[in-house]
Scaffold this active site. Sequence first.
Site, mmCIF file in Angstrom:
data_model
loop_
_atom_site.group_PDB
_atom_site.id
_atom_site.type_symbol
_atom_site.label_atom_id
_atom_site.label_comp_id
_atom_site.label_asym_id
_atom_site.label_seq_id
_atom_site.Cartn_x
_atom_site.Cartn_y
_atom_site.Cartn_z
ATOM 1 N N GLY A 11 -3.481 5.255 0.812
ATOM 2 C CA GLY A 11 -3.221 3.823 0.846
ATOM 3 C C GLY A 11 -2.395 3.444 2.059
ATOM 4 N N ASP A 61 -12.235 7.446 -1.303
ATOM 5 C CA ASP A 61 -11.868 6.896 -2.603
ATOM 6 C C ASP A 61 -11.087 7.984 -3.334
ATOM 7 O OD1 ASP A 61 -11.682 6.034 -5.213
ATOM 8 O OD2 ASP A 61 -13.831 5.658 -5.488
ATOM 9 N N VAL A 62 -9.787 7.784 -3.491
ATOM 10 C CA VAL A 62 -8.949 8.858 -4.051
ATOM 11 C C VAL A 62 -9.253 9.134 -5.519
ATOM 12 C CG1 VAL A 62 -7.065 8.506 -2.409
ATOM 13 C CG2 VAL A 62 -7.043 7.265 -4.606
ATOM 14 N N SER A 140 6.921 2.559 -9.863
ATOM 15 C CA SER A 140 7.315 1.154 -9.766
ATOM 16 C C SER A 140 8.308 0.828 -10.868
ATOM 17 C CB SER A 140 6.076 0.255 -9.919
ATOM 18 O OG SER A 140 6.446 -1.097 -10.101
ATOM 19 N N TYR A 152 -1.102 -1.433 -15.045
ATOM 20 C CA TYR A 152 -0.267 -0.985 -13.925
ATOM 21 C C TYR A 152 0.984 -0.263 -14.431
ATOM 22 C CZ TYR A 152 2.209 -1.510 -9.416
ATOM 23 O OH TYR A 152 2.882 -1.301 -8.234
ATOM 24 N N ALA A 153 1.615 -0.818 -15.465
ATOM 25 C CA ALA A 153 2.816 -0.201 -16.028
ATOM 26 C C ALA A 153 2.508 1.181 -16.604
ATOM 27 C CB ALA A 153 3.423 -1.098 -17.108
ATOM 28 N N ALA A 155 0.073 3.165 -15.693
ATOM 29 C CA ALA A 155 -0.216 4.079 -14.582
ATOM 30 C C ALA A 155 1.070 4.533 -13.905
ATOM 31 C CB ALA A 155 -1.132 3.392 -13.568
ATOM 32 N N LYS A 156 1.985 3.595 -13.675
ATOM 33 C CA LYS A 156 3.222 3.924 -12.966
ATOM 34 C C LYS A 156 4.165 4.755 -13.823
ATOM 35 C CE LYS A 156 2.364 2.002 -8.991
ATOM 36 N NZ LYS A 156 2.013 2.877 -7.850
#
Length: 251
Positions: A11, A61-62, A140, A152-153, A155-156
């Site tokens: 990224g 694409d990771v 994050s 997102y939460a 994943a982080k």
Amino acid sequence: MTDHRTAIVTGGAKGIGRAVAIRLAADGFATAVIDLREEDTAATVSAIEAAGGLALGVGADVSNSEDVARAVATVVDRLGAPTVLVNNAGILRDNMLFKMTDGDWDSVLAVHLRGAFLMTREVQRHQVAAKWGRIVNLSSTSALGNRGQANYAAAKAGLQGFTKTIAIELGPFGVTANAIAPGFIATDMLRATADRLGITFEEFLDGAAKEIPVRRVGTPDDIAAAASFFCSEAAGYVSGQVLYVAGGPKA
């Protein structure tokens, strides 16, 4: 044998990833900048080269294991075996839980969490062979929970557990693993949030700054400074940690 150490930043085309890549190059690492499209890495690569550094842009694409294997092989061939990995690639698909689609969930988990897993699995063998390595994962403050960011939460937060586990597994081979959890960082990724709130980006930043103890929002360079430390020789006894870079203890 190369006369430098090689770092990979995923990224790395813009925002935090760009700042980290430029900082690591300034620290003396040959730096591979990975992003979804190779052409998007050109500005970061050019900035590094203009400053006298060695850089390479790679499109991948990771979340795709074949892409990851190909990308890392390209880095090995062009820059040398990577011993530093910064897993920064990420996307946002914010929505309240009742409106969040399967795709919103799957895509965010795939890039952030699966991507970090695939990249780390591929790079760690080079680190183990070298008996030295540094892994930095971008978490994050949202890992602690944030309205509209269940995907997102998750994943982080997952990245924090992943970081602590690989620190245990890879520590005996001279490899450290740490996570950085940024707070509010002024990047283009947040412009969409401001648009959704119906305010200008500047109003969004000003409002956020008032809630932060140091009374300013963070910059990508703030995160790059933390990554620089974690990737340094001086950080050899620091592993399995999560550093909140958020302008105060509220995180």
